[in-house]
Write a protein that holds these residues in place. Structure first.
Motif, mmCIF file in Angstrom:
data_model
loop_
_atom_site.group_PDB
_atom_site.id
_atom_site.type_symbol
_atom_site.label_atom_id
_atom_site.label_comp_id
_atom_site.label_asym_id
_atom_site.label_seq_id
_atom_site.Cartn_x
_atom_site.Cartn_y
_atom_site.Cartn_z
ATOM 1 N N GLU A 101 -1.283 25.156 28.752
ATOM 2 C CA GLU A 101 -0.671 26.463 28.957
ATOM 3 C C GLU A 101 0.069 26.491 30.293
ATOM 4 N N GLN A 102 1.266 27.077 30.293
ATOM 5 C CA GLN A 102 2.141 27.026 31.459
ATOM 6 C C GLN A 102 1.544 27.667 32.709
ATOM 7 N N ILE A 103 0.776 28.727 32.535
ATOM 8 C CA ILE A 103 0.348 29.506 33.703
ATOM 9 C C ILE A 103 -1.166 29.536 33.868
ATOM 10 N N SER A 104 -1.880 28.656 33.185
ATOM 11 C CA SER A 104 -3.339 28.715 33.240
ATOM 12 C C SER A 104 -3.879 27.992 34.467
ATOM 13 N N TYR A 105 -5.162 28.231 34.761
ATOM 14 C CA TYR A 105 -5.791 27.576 35.908
ATOM 15 C C TYR A 105 -5.939 26.068 35.702
ATOM 16 N N GLY A 116 -5.130 32.920 36.620
ATOM 17 C CA GLY A 116 -4.700 31.941 35.623
ATOM 18 C C GLY A 116 -5.548 31.936 34.368
ATOM 19 N N CYS A 117 -6.124 33.108 34.015
ATOM 20 C CA CYS A 117 -7.005 33.154 32.843
ATOM 21 C C CYS A 117 -6.223 33.166 31.535
ATOM 22 N N ASN A 118 -4.926 33.485 31.617
ATOM 23 C CA ASN A 118 -4.002 33.423 30.475
ATOM 24 C C ASN A 118 -4.185 34.527 29.448
ATOM 25 N N LYS A 119 -5.031 35.517 29.729
ATOM 26 C CA LYS A 119 -5.224 36.597 28.756
ATOM 27 C C LYS A 119 -3.916 37.346 28.525
ATOM 28 N N CYS A 120 -3.094 37.453 29.571
ATOM 29 C CA CYS A 120 -1.841 38.205 29.457
ATOM 30 C C CYS A 120 -0.920 37.588 28.409
ATOM 31 N N ILE A 121 -0.669 36.292 28.539
ATOM 32 C CA ILE A 121 0.273 35.645 27.626
ATOM 33 C C ILE A 121 -0.307 35.547 26.220
ATOM 34 N N MET A 122 -1.626 35.380 26.102
ATOM 35 C CA MET A 122 -2.246 35.317 24.773
ATOM 36 C C MET A 122 -2.074 36.635 24.035
ATOM 37 N N LEU A 140 1.462 44.068 27.189
ATOM 38 C CA LEU A 140 1.106 43.272 28.360
ATOM 39 C C LEU A 140 -0.038 43.936 29.119
ATOM 40 N N SER A 141 -0.991 43.144 29.535
ATOM 41 C CA SER A 141 -2.088 43.648 30.358
ATOM 42 C C SER A 141 -2.613 42.509 31.214
ATOM 43 N N CYS A 142 -3.397 42.867 32.225
ATOM 44 C CA CYS A 142 -4.038 41.873 33.084
ATOM 45 C C CYS A 142 -5.541 42.057 32.973
ATOM 46 N N ALA A 143 -6.261 40.978 32.742
ATOM 47 C CA ALA A 143 -7.710 41.070 32.585
ATOM 48 C C ALA A 143 -8.373 41.644 33.822
ATOM 49 N N PHE A 144 -7.830 41.327 35.013
ATOM 50 C CA PHE A 144 -8.491 41.708 36.250
ATOM 51 C C PHE A 144 -7.831 42.885 36.955
#
Length: 641
Positions: free
Chosen positions: A256-260, A333-339, A347-351
């Protein structure tokens, strides 16, 4: 260097931070709303030199919830440009066409257009091969959209040719099977994208035009960096572009492009290669979200600007905070946004649960009197509840039985590459202290304590506890939970790894516990047993790189398998109707957990008719992001007198 000005064409930007395009999914009609304005304004106020919004060039190219240039209300788009510029920030509009990259369900009756009728491995819907008429109409749509952006006062346009969307699909021999002028066999597929850029230039004249590229497809058999360089050189020589935004890989790439899993600034060397051969400014992208990384890649001459999207999603003011030396909420970098976006969700951010809710946050009011709120639990739900409680005007006390805040997030930070999770905890602790929250650590939230406080409102964020599956014949001294293993002293872990380890549960907890153990041994003997058909089903695409890492460490996997009985070192398991055994010296439970709530306290609150709520894992077991959003939503629902 990152806070110094720099130019694109004749346009000066105040620093080197550019917020990249993110599909928000917020569009419900053709007119931008206060929700859209607030989202971009917060990032403009937060220190970005420029923010990028997405605009599909036509209806056929739009993702679900995306505005398009054919139908968008021009005055509302003009208002966005004005409101962004009011904060000494430039507005870039990315001209976008999804190509084959959306689900048939979300795209509705519109055809999915692509160079060839080759389905995306993500969405698996066969697109329509573009006809001559489709190609002409789409090229004209890009040009008209660019002219519109110039007309309404946007400062730049950026043509999307990356990530597996339409124009980048022409670059790849995997997606472009055409036999005509625009086929891959002719000029490696760059002819049509170059024509699009030329049409955009003709439509806007002396006006900044960027192109966004994925430097390499990063898929076996796909196009490479040399191909992208050739495309960019030709575009520059034709006078079609004034800058290049450089990312790496497509959404379907193995990592994944933006993951940790991607090192910070890992794609910047791609930008560096293009910068070496181009004279226009270069914007590096992906996993650039801290000053150290930004300064390093700028000093190394890899780019002229640092592009980041998710850092601005996690904390819209991170640039200003960084400049002042204050803590900020980092992208983890949890990638929840792009998933979520790839699933057609908003669009949302987990944190950062306020992302996308900025307009609503501006309307929240504080309570009229300083009533007291007690939050019990120092994990992610408890910290978020205490934050929102204090922001809404409550005199807030956070009670945490552990020595430090963070709860199970402290354990989540222990597996490889996840150490940044501790930065979230540090940020929340700083924020709570700034808000004046009374933090009581190493304190049991007894009934007596709550009675003494006599709060107006109580939040129970007491988390969950592992619920081990009973296994006949398995001694307790050989049977641990994943949480117990993650907290073990190193000497005991070393001893444990001398034998064979079986982990029960192949979800995120099991896989990350295996990674935690595997990095501590040269040749670990670890097996993971999972009752479902696949490993990591709760992780989505994030499971792929983790599974690859574990395979390299020779970790074994058994799916559709359950543990049944232990006899000596033999753990008998069932695979369908078949029974077999695996050797095990230690068994680790990484399966389900159960909500943990203090029944006595809850009953007292009910009997006394005291206002209370249960949030996070105590309410419903999930991950840290679910817990944070659950606590946030509690305080959006509350009526304040």
């Amino acid at each position: 260097m990152v806070f110094t000005p720099y130019r694109i064409r004749k346009l000066e930007l105040k620093n080197r931070w550019i917020m990249l395009a993110m599909h928000t999914g917020f569009a419900e009609s053709n007119t931008l709303t206060e929700r859209d304005y607030a989202f971009y304004e917060e990032r403009a106020k937060g220190g970005a030199a420029a923010v990028t919004c997405l605009l599909a060039v036509n209806e056929a190219g739009a993702l679900k919830g995306m505005y398009d240039a054919e139908t968008v209300d021009r005055e509302s788009l003009k208002a966005l440009a004005e409101r962004v510029r009011a904060h000494d920030c430039k507005l870039i509009v990315q001209l976008f066409h999804c190509g084959r990259n959306e689900s048939e369900k979300n795209h509705g009756e519109k055809p999915l257009l692509a160079p060839s009728a080759v389905a995306s491995p993500i969405f698996r819907t066969e697109p329509k091969e573009m006809t001559t008429e489709d190609l002409t109409d789409t090229k004209e749509a890009f040009a008209k959209a660019a002219a519109l952006c110039k007309e309404i006062g946007a400062d730049m346009v950026e043509v999307s040719a990356s990530a597996g969307y339409l124009l980048s699909e022409f670059f790849s021999p995997l997606s472009n099977l055409r036999e005509d002028t625009y086929g891959y066999k002719n000029e490696n597929g760059i002819t049509y994208p170059l024509e699009v850029l030329a049409a955009v230039r003709e439509a806007v004249g002396e006006y900044p035009v960027l192109v966004k590229v994925s430097a390499a497809q990063m898929v076996e058999g796909g196009y490479e960096l040399a191909d992208t360089l050739r495309f960019c050189k030709k575009a520059e020589e034709a006078g079609s572009i004034d800058g290049v935004t450089v990312t790496g890989g497509w959404h379907e790439s193995p990592i994944e492009q933006i993951s940790y899993h991607v090192s910070k600034g890992a794609y910047a060397p791609f930008a560096g290669v293009l910068k070496k051969y181009l004279s226009v400014p270069v914007i590096a992208c992906n996993r650039i979200q801290d000053e150290e990384t930004a300064e390093r890649i700028l000093a190394e001459g890899l780019c002229d600007f640092c592009g980041t999207a998710r850092a601005f999603l996690a904390d819209p003011a991170f640039v200003n905070k960084m400049k002042k030396g204050k803590p900020y909420l980092p992208c983890l970098g949890c990638n929840k946004c792009i998933m979520d976006v790839l699933k057609g969700k908003e669009l949302s951010c987990a944190f950062n649960p306020e992302a996308g809710n900025e307009h609503f946050e501006h309307q929240r009011r504080k309570i009229a009197t300083r009533k007291e709120c007690v939050v019990i639990g120092g994990g992610p739900a408890g910290m978020e509840a205490a934050k929102k409680s204090a922001e809404r005007g409550f005199k807030t006390t956070l009670v945490c039985k552990e020595k430090e805040l963070g709860g199970q997030l402290r354990l989540a930070a222990l597996p490889p590459k996840k150490g940044d999770f501790l930065k979230y905890i540090d940020y929340m602790k700083y924020t709570l202290e700034e808000l004046g929250v009374n933090i009581l650590t190493e304190t049991e939230a007894t009934l007596e304590l709550v009675k003494e406080k006599n709060p107006y409102f109580t939040v129970l964020a007491t988390g969950s506890v592992p619920e081990k599956q009973p296994i006949e014949g398995l001694p307790e001294e050989q049977y641990y939970t994943a949480q117990e293993v993650l907290q073990m002293e190193e000497e005991k872990i070393v001893e444990l790894l001398k034998g064979e380890v079986v982990i029960l549960g192949g979800g995120a907890i099991g896989l990350e516990t295996a990674a935690f153990l595997a990095e501590r041994a040269e040749e670990p003997e670890i097996k993971i047993i999972e009752p479902k058909e696949k490993m990591g089903m709760d992780m989505g695409a994030m499971a792929r790189p983790l599974l690859n890492d574990l395979k390299k460490k020779n970790v074994s996997f058994l799916t559709t398998t359950t543990a049944a009985l232990m006899e000596g070192r033999k753990l008998f398991v069932k695979i369908g109707a078949m029974t077999m055994f695996v050797s095990a010296d230690t068994v680790i439970w990484a399966g389900g957990s159960a909500s943990h709530v203090d029944t006595e306290l809850t009953m007292w609150l009910m009997d006394e008719r005291m206002s209370y709520a249960i949030v996070g894992d105590a309410n419903e077991v999930g991950d840290g992001g679910n817990a944070i959003h659950d606590a946030y939503e509690l305080f959006t629902r509350m009526y304040l007198a």
